[in-house]
Design an enzyme around this catalytic site. Structure first.
Site, PDB file in Angstrom:
ATOM      1  N   GLU A  70       0.804  -1.152   0.051  1.00  0.00           N
ATOM      2  CA  GLU A  70       0.134  -0.067   0.053  1.00  0.00           C
ATOM      3  C   GLU A  70       0.875   1.493   0.057  1.00  0.00           C
ATOM      4  O   GLU A  70       0.268   2.275   0.441  1.00  0.00           O
ATOM      5  CB  GLU A  70      -1.014  -0.042   1.302  1.00  0.00           C
ATOM      6  CG  GLU A  70      -1.913  -1.031   1.121  1.00  0.00           C
ATOM      7  CD  GLU A  70      -3.109  -0.748   2.116  1.00  0.00           C
ATOM      8  OE1 GLU A  70      -4.213  -0.322   1.628  1.00  0.00           O
ATOM      9  OE2 GLU A  70      -2.828  -0.900   3.363  1.00  0.00           O
ATOM     10  N   HIS A  89      -0.697   5.579   7.693  1.00  0.00           N
ATOM     11  CA  HIS A  89      -1.757   4.669   6.977  1.00  0.00           C
ATOM     12  C   HIS A  89      -1.962   3.666   8.633  1.00  0.00           C
ATOM     13  O   HIS A  89      -0.966   3.100   8.549  1.00  0.00           O
ATOM     14  CB  HIS A  89      -1.682   4.127   5.855  1.00  0.00           C
ATOM     15  CG  HIS A  89      -2.605   3.052   5.429  1.00  0.00           C
ATOM     16  ND1 HIS A  89      -4.130   3.280   5.666  1.00  0.00           N
ATOM     17  CD2 HIS A  89      -2.521   1.731   5.464  1.00  0.00           C
ATOM     18  CE1 HIS A  89      -4.760   2.263   5.472  1.00  0.00           C
ATOM     19  NE2 HIS A  89      -3.782   1.063   5.140  1.00  0.00           N
ATOM     20  N   HIS A  91      -4.987   0.957  10.628  1.00  0.00           N
ATOM     21  CA  HIS A  91      -6.202   0.296  10.892  1.00  0.00           C
ATOM     22  C   HIS A  91      -6.791   0.641  12.326  1.00  0.00           C
ATOM     23  O   HIS A  91      -7.362  -0.480  12.724  1.00  0.00           O
ATOM     24  CB  HIS A  91      -5.893  -1.122  10.583  1.00  0.00           C
ATOM     25  CG  HIS A  91      -5.264  -1.461   9.249  1.00  0.00           C
ATOM     26  ND1 HIS A  91      -4.475  -2.585   9.091  1.00  0.00           N
ATOM     27  CD2 HIS A  91      -5.382  -0.763   7.905  1.00  0.00           C
ATOM     28  CE1 HIS A  91      -4.261  -2.601   7.657  1.00  0.00           C
ATOM     29  NE2 HIS A  91      -4.547  -1.464   7.154  1.00  0.00           N
ATOM     30  N   HIS A 159     -11.777  -0.262   6.478  1.00  0.00           N
ATOM     31  CA  HIS A 159     -10.008  -0.437   6.153  1.00  0.00           C
ATOM     32  C   HIS A 159      -9.438   0.175   7.260  1.00  0.00           C
ATOM     33  O   HIS A 159      -8.655  -0.309   8.353  1.00  0.00           O
ATOM     34  CB  HIS A 159      -9.985   0.039   4.981  1.00  0.00           C
ATOM     35  CG  HIS A 159      -8.214  -0.067   4.631  1.00  0.00           C
ATOM     36  ND1 HIS A 159      -7.779  -0.144   3.310  1.00  0.00           N
ATOM     37  CD2 HIS A 159      -7.142  -0.562   5.390  1.00  0.00           C
ATOM     38  CE1 HIS A 159      -6.658  -0.426   3.245  1.00  0.00           C
ATOM     39  NE2 HIS A 159      -6.198  -0.626   4.578  1.00  0.00           N
TER      40      HIS A 159
HETATM   41 ZN   LIG Z   1      -4.134  -0.908   5.013  1.00  0.00          ZN
END
Ligand SMILES: [Zn+2]
Length: 232
Positions: A70, A89, A91, A159
């Site tokens: 990602e 980024h 979760h 996500h």
């Molecule tokens: Zn992710």
């Protein structure tokens, strides 16, 4: 090597706060693009794990190390936001429910006043149907950057979230307090339907102080002590 040590610390700080699990990541802008750790659990990251990428997310010096899939999240946001120096980024578990219910996150806690700026929600289905929800192509990264627009963070449906900052401490601090704010909002909603959120003037007044300057040196010191202990 200090900025790179900061990035090692950032990986470990976010893991220690439960903001990233074995799969989240944090990057730091570099002269040629950005630095991001290879695909390992963030709480294990050392200096040798950091890879430099160009803004198209091609590794400049991978030396056999595996890139996270990602990484396009980072490259495309750095292209779109020249003032952004760090991207997280995650979760973030308390944030995900807001991404799937249409209940907006609102500012109710001064340490996360930036939530009051209004956080967009990235719907990957609008860009590509039938994905595994991962942002693993340049096109998906670009679409996410477009959704993020000029905001400090965006939710990602089902996500997690992406959080940015003009500095690494700001991106890390925002990530930690975004998770806390989401948890507090859910708790407040259980207690009452009538919640007093920060108003627009309070959100605006809280913005300049949010560099998390007291938290960062403490977090950094603990994280780097742990990293040193693991190297022995
Ligand atoms: Zn992710």
């Amino acid at each position: 090597m200090e900025p790179l040590e900061d990035l090692v610390a950032a990986n470990r700080i976010l893991a220690a706060h439960g903001v990233i699990d074995a799969y989240g990541h944090v990057s730091l802008r570099s002269p040629r693009g950005y630095y991001l750790a290879q695909a390992i659990a963030p709480e294990r990251v050392q200096l040798d794990d950091l890879i430099e990428y160009d803004l198209d997310s091609n590794p400049i010096d991978a030396r056999g190390r595996e890139s996270v899939r990602e990484r396009f999240i980072h490259g495309e946001i750095y292209k779109a936001r020249p003032e952004v120096m760090a991207v997280v980024h995650n979760h973030s578990p308390s944030v995900v429910p807001f991404s799937v219910t249409g209940v907006p996150m609102r500012a109710l806690f001064h340490m996360a006043a930036f939530v009051g700026d209004g956080l967009p929600n990235f719907e990957i289905r609008d860009v590509q149907k039938g994905t595994d929800l991962l942002v693993k192509t340049p096109a998906l990264g670009k679409a996410l950057a477009l959704t993020l627009s000029s905001k400090p963070a965006a939710l990602m449906r089902g996500h997690g979230a992406v959080v940015v900052g003009e500095s690494l401490p700001r991106a890390v601090g925002r990530s930690v307090y975004l998770e806390q704010s989401a948890r507090m909002q859910m708790q407040a909603l259980l207690l009452s339907k009538k919640i007093t959120y920060l108003d627009a003037a309070e959100v605006k007044a809280s913005m300049p102080i949010q560099d998390y300057n007291r938290a960062w040196p403490l977090w950094r010191e603990k994280a780097l002590a742990q990293a040193r202990a693991e190297r022995k």
